[in-house]
Design a protein around this motif. Sequence first.
Motif, PDB file in Angstrom:
ATOM      1  N   PHE A   4      64.861  72.095  48.717  1.00 30.73           N
ATOM      2  CA  PHE A   4      65.352  71.066  47.809  1.00 30.73           C
ATOM      3  C   PHE A   4      66.840  71.295  47.548  1.00 30.73           C
ATOM      4  O   PHE A   4      67.251  72.391  47.169  1.00 30.73           O
ATOM      5  N   ALA A   5      67.626  70.253  47.783  1.00 31.84           N
ATOM      6  CA  ALA A   5      69.052  70.290  47.474  1.00 31.84           C
ATOM      7  C   ALA A   5      69.219  69.769  46.049  1.00 31.84           C
ATOM      8  O   ALA A   5      68.791  68.652  45.744  1.00 31.84           O
ATOM      9  N   VAL A   6      69.794  70.584  45.206  1.00 24.42           N
ATOM     10  CA  VAL A   6      69.990  70.204  43.813  1.00 24.42           C
ATOM     11  C   VAL A   6      71.497  70.144  43.535  1.00 24.42           C
ATOM     12  O   VAL A   6      72.188  71.161  43.573  1.00 24.42           O
ATOM     13  N   PHE A   7      71.968  68.932  43.306  1.00 24.27           N
ATOM     14  CA  PHE A   7      73.363  68.710  42.943  1.00 24.27           C
ATOM     15  C   PHE A   7      73.485  68.873  41.436  1.00 24.27           C
ATOM     16  O   PHE A   7      72.644  68.378  40.688  1.00 24.27           O
ATOM     17  N   LEU A   8      74.526  69.572  41.011  1.00 20.24           N
ATOM     18  CA  LEU A   8      74.768  69.799  39.582  1.00 20.24           C
ATOM     19  C   LEU A   8      76.116  69.164  39.219  1.00 20.24           C
ATOM     20  O   LEU A   8      77.144  69.850  39.125  1.00 20.24           O
ATOM     21  N   GLY A  58      74.642  67.902  34.813  1.00 19.62           N
ATOM     22  CA  GLY A  58      73.431  67.133  35.039  1.00 19.62           C
ATOM     23  C   GLY A  58      72.770  67.698  36.287  1.00 19.62           C
ATOM     24  O   GLY A  58      73.188  68.732  36.805  1.00 19.62           O
ATOM     25  N   TYR A  59      71.738  67.030  36.788  1.00 15.67           N
ATOM     26  CA  TYR A  59      71.170  67.447  38.066  1.00 15.67           C
ATOM     27  C   TYR A  59      70.589  66.247  38.800  1.00 15.67           C
ATOM     28  O   TYR A  59      70.154  65.278  38.201  1.00 15.67           O
ATOM     29  N   GLU A  60      70.644  66.346  40.104  1.00 16.53           N
ATOM     30  CA  GLU A  60      70.052  65.361  41.001  1.00 16.53           C
ATOM     31  C   GLU A  60      69.394  66.149  42.119  1.00 16.53           C
ATOM     32  O   GLU A  60      70.042  66.964  42.779  1.00 16.53           O
ATOM     33  N   MET A  61      68.101  65.953  42.309  1.00 15.10           N
ATOM     34  CA  MET A  61      67.327  66.761  43.243  1.00 15.10           C
ATOM     35  C   MET A  61      66.776  65.905  44.368  1.00 15.10           C
ATOM     36  O   MET A  61      66.269  64.812  44.131  1.00 15.10           O
TER      37      MET A  61
END
Length: 90
Positions: free
Chosen positions: A4-8, A76-79
Amino acid sequence: MKYFAVFLPMKDEEKSKAYREEHLKFLEGLREKDVIIMNGRFTDGAGGLVIYKGEHDEEVEKLVKQDPYVINGARGYEMHEWEMVTNYEI
């Protein structure tokens, strides 16, 4: 095992500076458990990226929500589930 790529993405630069040490310790603990395979910041200041390993997105999201950056509103986060390619066949 899934990746899982999690953008912060950056929400608050001051909070990000204040919680950086806690965030990095959190990631190091997960790296030692072989849950995180890589992480790093974006050089333009937009935030960072963490690559997690897990069985389910719910499992990984639960961990992401424990990140001091996320808890304290610094990021924040986007997964996204990520299909990692390790070698190419021609």
